[in-house]
Design a protein around this motif. Structure first.
Motif, PDB file in Angstrom:
ATOM      1  N   UNK A  62     -47.626  73.984  -8.407  1.00 40.76           N
ATOM      2  CA  UNK A  62     -48.501  74.504  -9.456  1.00 40.76           C
ATOM      3  C   UNK A  62     -48.991  75.919  -9.145  1.00 40.76           C
ATOM      4  N   UNK A  63     -49.382  76.161  -7.905  1.00 41.63           N
ATOM      5  CA  UNK A  63     -49.889  77.475  -7.508  1.00 41.63           C
ATOM      6  C   UNK A  63     -48.776  78.521  -7.585  1.00 41.63           C
ATOM      7  N   UNK A  64     -47.610  78.198  -7.047  1.00 38.87           N
ATOM      8  CA  UNK A  64     -46.488  79.146  -7.078  1.00 38.87           C
ATOM      9  C   UNK A  64     -46.104  79.467  -8.516  1.00 38.87           C
ATOM     10  N   UNK A  65     -45.993  78.449  -9.335  1.00 40.13           N
ATOM     11  CA  UNK A  65     -45.615  78.645 -10.729  1.00 40.13           C
ATOM     12  C   UNK A  65     -46.631  79.531 -11.451  1.00 40.13           C
ATOM     13  N   UNK A  66     -47.911  79.247 -11.283  1.00 41.97           N
ATOM     14  CA  UNK A  66     -48.946  80.007 -11.978  1.00 41.97           C
ATOM     15  C   UNK A  66     -48.963  81.468 -11.537  1.00 41.97           C
ATOM     16  N   UNK A  67     -48.907  81.702 -10.240  1.00 42.37           N
ATOM     17  CA  UNK A  67     -48.947  83.082  -9.742  1.00 42.37           C
ATOM     18  C   UNK A  67     -47.719  83.856 -10.178  1.00 42.37           C
TER      19      UNK A  67
END
Length: 156
Positions: A116-121
């Motif tokens: 989720x963090x990688x995708x959002x950033x």
């Protein structure tokens, strides 16, 4: 002649400068876009909090200050609490401190948080996320909030 460190091509790091022929969404012939650390920190914090099983972010001290801040009228919660980032011109690295809810499989939770963090950033900033380190520093147990203080019922 012996080779020195300056003779070797340098690999790009999170703080290094991108090669001139690099194709980045943040660099073009029309100009360069720079993303501040606080932007990446907030995006990472919101993305991590949106994963089911994450109770809170931050260490004990940060959460204690957050609880005090929440009681002050007009003060807003820090979205970046528990999040540290290192941002370069084309890459970012993220460190998270989390509190998990009791009963959640931590390995699966960590995988979901990273995704989720990688995708959002990457979607919001165009930066390549090179790592997301997760430090689980507590487990939230709902019963802890429901128990009265030890001396609360002793006297009237």
């Amino acid at each position: 002649m012996t080779a020195t460190a300056t003779d070797k091509p340098k690999a790009e790091t999170t703080t290094g400068k991108a090669p001139a022929n690099s194709s980045s969404a943040l660099q073009s012939e029309q100009g360069t876009t720079t993303i501040a650390d606080i932007v990446v920190q907030k995006v990472a914090g919101l993305a991590a909090r949106n994963v089911r099983g994450v109770h809170d972010l931050g260490g004990g001290t940060a959460r204690a200050f957050g609880a005090i801040r929440d009681r002050i009228p007009g003060a807003s919660a820090s979205v970046g609490q528990g999040v540290s980032v290192e941002v370069g011109e084309t890459q970012a690295a993220v460190d998270l401190e989390i509190v998990v809810e009791y009963g959640v499989a931590i390995a699966e939770l960590a995988h979901s948080i990273r995704r989720n963090v990688i995708s959002a950033i990457e979607q919001m900033t165009g930066l390549e996320v090179v790592e997301v380190n997760i430090n689980v520093n507590d487990v939230y147990i709902p019963e802890d909030d429901d128990t009265p203080a030890s001396g609360a019922t002793r006297v009237q």
